[in-house]
Design an enzyme around this catalytic site. Sequence first.
Site, short mmCIF file in Angstrom:
data_model
loop_
_atom_site.label_atom_id
_atom_site.label_comp_id
_atom_site.label_asym_id
_atom_site.label_seq_id
_atom_site.Cartn_x
_atom_site.Cartn_y
_atom_site.Cartn_z
CB CYS A 44 -0.17 -2.79 8.94
SG CYS A 44 0.81 -1.53 8.12
NE ARG B 61 11.85 -29.15 -4.57
CZ ARG B 61 12.86 -29.95 -4.86
NH1 ARG B 61 13.93 -29.48 -5.48
NH2 ARG B 61 12.80 -31.24 -4.56
CB CYS C 202 -0.56 0.52 5.27
SG CYS C 202 1.03 -0.18 4.75
CB ALA D 239 6.76 -37.74 -7.56
CG ASP E 276 22.80 -37.59 0.07
OD1 ASP E 276 22.61 -37.01 1.16
OD2 ASP E 276 23.75 -38.34 -0.14
CD GLU F 19 -1.24 -2.27 2.25
OE1 GLU F 19 -1.99 -2.80 3.09
OE2 GLU F 19 -0.04 -2.58 2.11
#
Length: 364
Positions: free
Chosen positions: A82, A187, A91, A157, A203, A59
């Site tokens: 806020c 990610r 803001c 997966a 790993d 903002e």
Amino acid sequence: MNELSPEDKRWLDAAVRYATPFAGTTADSPAVAAFIVEPLSQTLVTRAVTAKGGRPHAEAQAIEAAGYEAANRTLYVTLEPCSAWGRTPPCVDAIIRSGIMRVVIGSADPRHAGSAALLESAGIETIIADHAPSLALHAGHLLRQTAERPFVTVALALSSDGRIDRSDEAKTSLLGSEARDWIGMLRARSDAILVGAAAANNDPDLTVKLPGLATRTPLRVVLSGASGVDRRMNLIGGFSGYRTAIIAETSVAVDPPVSIETIRVNGKQGRPDLKLALAALSGKGVHNLLVEPGQRLLAALLEADLVDAVALINTLGSLSDAGLLASPDGPIAELLVAAGLVELEQQCLGVDTLVRYGRPSAPV
């Protein structure tokens, strides 16, 4: 407060689309978008999103960019502004000073409840819309405020024979390129990635491999088991330059390099309490947590009712003895439904199929 018009909804939809790519870049602040719009012509004056690292807020940036052009305009913002001093001025004060005449808020913020009332008291027409895309965008922030934990997305997966493998090499061979890119973007838009110690022993590097987005690799977190964490694993002992942390139960001995943060929480039989582990991550500013689990961690999260969304990628390849069954108790889809999750949608990712699950009442 007044009704949301079709134009209001279109602008809020656009604001969410604008903010979404910035998820994961705003530290402990939510990725908020703010649009300032000329209401008669319905033209965009300026727009902004929370800056990298969380400051300044959207903002304040939009108002500064608009200057005098902000007066008599409408501000669309995905989250309630806020109203208290923190590392930046409120803001709400900037909005009142700007001369903006109307504010449309996508979702209320429990941390700043009352901001809309302050705007109304200053003579600014204010609408809080329970706008589903805004609620979905800020689901992690809202959970941090109300449940002291991040929004938890599990990504799996799944091979054609119902198995999972956490090594990057096996996953790369299992998934097609479109699915690998989709996980890479997931990610990049997360604040942290969590794996269990068993999965970490395979790993995985848990980095973002999309061209130009390596710096978007989030905090990598290993959840220690009762036997601790082997510092020889790549995530712990290998130098990568990426932030990495271990969450361990208070009594378990861990000996990581000094560059690895150790987070201690209470637990049982040497295993960290999952609710406390998530609370610790929430306290470090994690809004959206991606979990790439093994069999044990997946079951534990579901049993503790700590999973908000699941991205299940069904692949054509087979793992056979090279992988573990996603669930020894039956098909994974049945396990998710038994945990109270519902199928939301299916999407083709090249040769693979993405099936998304979520809570029935969760924003989508």
